[in-house]
Design an enzyme around this catalytic site. Structure first.
Site, mmCIF file in Angstrom:
data_model
loop_
_atom_site.group_PDB
_atom_site.id
_atom_site.type_symbol
_atom_site.label_atom_id
_atom_site.label_comp_id
_atom_site.label_asym_id
_atom_site.label_seq_id
_atom_site.Cartn_x
_atom_site.Cartn_y
_atom_site.Cartn_z
ATOM 1 N N LYS A 256 8.167 20.499 -46.536
ATOM 2 C CA LYS A 256 6.942 21.266 -46.272
ATOM 3 C C LYS A 256 5.938 21.139 -47.396
ATOM 4 O O LYS A 256 4.732 21.133 -47.155
ATOM 5 C CB LYS A 256 7.282 22.736 -45.992
ATOM 6 N N LYS B 267 11.408 14.281 -31.826
ATOM 7 C CA LYS B 267 11.682 15.590 -31.244
ATOM 8 C C LYS B 267 10.372 16.212 -30.735
ATOM 9 O O LYS B 267 9.342 16.105 -31.428
ATOM 10 C CB LYS B 267 12.272 16.454 -32.366
ATOM 11 N N LYS C 135 4.759 20.604 -31.251
ATOM 12 C CA LYS C 135 3.324 20.749 -31.017
ATOM 13 C C LYS C 135 2.508 19.955 -32.029
ATOM 14 O O LYS C 135 1.415 19.504 -31.741
ATOM 15 C CB LYS C 135 2.921 22.223 -31.087
HETATM 16 P P1 AMP Z 1 10.377 25.793 -34.626
HETATM 17 O O1 AMP Z 1 9.198 26.643 -34.330
HETATM 18 O O2 AMP Z 1 10.096 24.317 -34.624
HETATM 19 O O3 AMP Z 1 11.148 26.262 -35.848
HETATM 20 O O4 AMP Z 1 11.385 25.984 -33.406
HETATM 21 C C1 AMP Z 1 11.924 27.217 -33.032
HETATM 22 C C2 AMP Z 1 13.267 26.986 -32.391
HETATM 23 O O5 AMP Z 1 13.167 26.025 -31.321
HETATM 24 C C3 AMP Z 1 14.303 26.408 -33.360
HETATM 25 O O6 AMP Z 1 15.559 26.994 -33.074
HETATM 26 C C4 AMP Z 1 14.326 24.939 -33.057
HETATM 27 O O7 AMP Z 1 15.576 24.334 -33.344
HETATM 28 C C5 AMP Z 1 14.024 24.911 -31.559
HETATM 29 N N1 AMP Z 1 13.324 23.671 -31.200
HETATM 30 C C6 AMP Z 1 12.093 23.287 -31.626
HETATM 31 N N2 AMP Z 1 11.739 22.107 -31.087
HETATM 32 C C7 AMP Z 1 12.780 21.704 -30.309
HETATM 33 C C8 AMP Z 1 13.033 20.552 -29.490
HETATM 34 N N3 AMP Z 1 12.140 19.583 -29.334
HETATM 35 N N4 AMP Z 1 14.218 20.481 -28.833
HETATM 36 C C9 AMP Z 1 15.126 21.470 -28.971
HETATM 37 N N5 AMP Z 1 14.962 22.569 -29.718
HETATM 38 C C10 AMP Z 1 13.807 22.707 -30.391
#
Ligand code: AMP
Length: 337
Positions: free
Chosen positions: A113, A199, A202
């Site tokens: 980050k 993956k 957004k």
């Molecule tokens: P984040 O806002 O990216 O931290 O995501 C919030 C939750 O969603 C976390 O538990 C991530 O592991 C899950 N997550 C985010 N993007 C994906 C994805 N493309 N596929 C599966 N899980 C996701």
């Protein structure tokens, strides 16, 4: 027998996408009967990266509404807003004195980050909050004395830090915190539609993700233009794009069409048009009721705020008990708590 406690949190990052849903939130909903679940919208974490104060407040409520629309049930689980439970930050200070500078320096997420800030933003400011973020995360988990935390691969290192803090605290001050363990459950990893080697996220851009509450037309359009590969499929090697669509159908629990399409694939007869149509239908079917529930909830904003205040109050009660014991053990006054 009392249920084991599960803790999981999500940052208020705005609109959630189907990756968040299939990768995390659907599982949160499913485990509500089996565990004593405490879920949090962690607005304090969102302050560690550059942000807009107005958006933060909006997104925090938005995320809570989205979680309720997805099926987090306030009768079964606690859903709190982190900053409404100030004990998180108090425990963070105490844990800052239990965690070591060295172990925080080794956190890969801090490195990633801070590099993101160095590369991306005009203002190259890297806050101390970004550095101590995993300590706040340890406080999020341990303030509820959680037994389990559902973790993805990228969060394993942070959970290990929380465990180290719990063990070190117990050794130093007396046995108090349970060691939080990873809760391994089946979730799906959703890949980007436009670049299925990455993956879904957004930050990749509009055409890479599908918002969970996106309009039907837009969902269909995005699935239609999802990258598969060129020409008809050959033999049994699946391209990442095709695999991603298969996984989405599976995540939507469309077992029968999934098996039929797989058979077609194995026989070299799969038409991507059919695969995409089934994927889009499945996604529309899954997301439609969630959209309706969200619209229903949004009719009573004051009611939602009251509900979140009440649920955060329940979280505060647990957090206060923990802090009382922690203060006793660490030599701080326990009056006026
Ligand atoms: P984040 O806002 O990216 O931290 O995501 C919030 C939750 O969603 C976390 O538990 C991530 O592991 C899950 N997550 C985010 N993007 C994906 C994805 N493309 N596929 C599966 N899980 C996701």
């Amino acid at each position: 027998m009392t249920k084991k406690r599960v803790l999981s949190c999500i940052q208020p990052t705005g609109e959630i996408h189907i990756g968040n849903y299939f990768g995390a939130i659907k599982n949160w909903v499913n485990i509500q009967d089996r565990y004593d679940c405490v879920y949090g919208v962690v607005d304090l974490h969102a302050m560690t990266m550059p942000y807009d104060p107005h958006m933060l407040r909006e997104n925090t409520i938005q995320m809570a509404v989205d979680l309720l629309a997805c099926g987090i049930d306030p009768e079964k689980s606690i859903l709190f807003i982190q900053s409404l439970v100030p004990q998180h930050t108090e425990l963070t200070w105490i844990f800052n004195c239990v965690a070591s500078y060295g172990e925080l320096s080794r956190m890969t997420q801090f490195k990633d980050k801070s590099e993101q800030i160095e590369d991306g933003s005009k203002n190259k400011f890297i806050s101390a909050g970004l550095f101590t973020y995993p300590v706040l995360q340890a406080a999020d988990i341990l303030i509820y004395r959680a037994n389990f935390v559902p973790v993805g691969k990228d969060q394993e290192q942070h959970l290990e830090l929380s465990r180290n803090i719990a063990v070190r605290f117990n050794n130093q001050f007396g046995e108090y915190f349970p060691e939080p363990k990873p809760l391994l459950t089946e979730t799906s990893k959703v890949m980007s539609l436009a670049d299925p080697t990455k993956k879904m996220s957004k930050s990749l851009g509009e055409k890479h993700y599908i918002g969970l509450f996106e309009e039907e037309n837009s969902i269909r359009k995005k699935v239609k233009s999802a990258v598969t590969d060129t020409g008809e499929s050959q033999g049994n090697s699946m391209s990442p794009g095709v695999e991603n669509l298969f996984n989405l159908i599976k995540a939507c629990e469309k077992q029968e069409p999934y098996e039929q399409l797989l058979k077609d694939f194995n026989q070299g007869q799969l038409r991507y048009k059919d695969l995409k149509e089934v994927t889009a239908d499945a996604l529309v079917e899954i997301t439609q009721p969630l959209k309706e529930k969200k619209n229903e909830l949004l009719k009573d904003k004051a009611g939602i705020e009251k509900l979140l205040d009440d649920l955060s109050g329940k979280a505060r009660e647990i957090a206060k008990e923990t802090l009382f014991e922690v203060k006793k053990l660490t030599g701080l006054p326990v009056r006026n708590l």
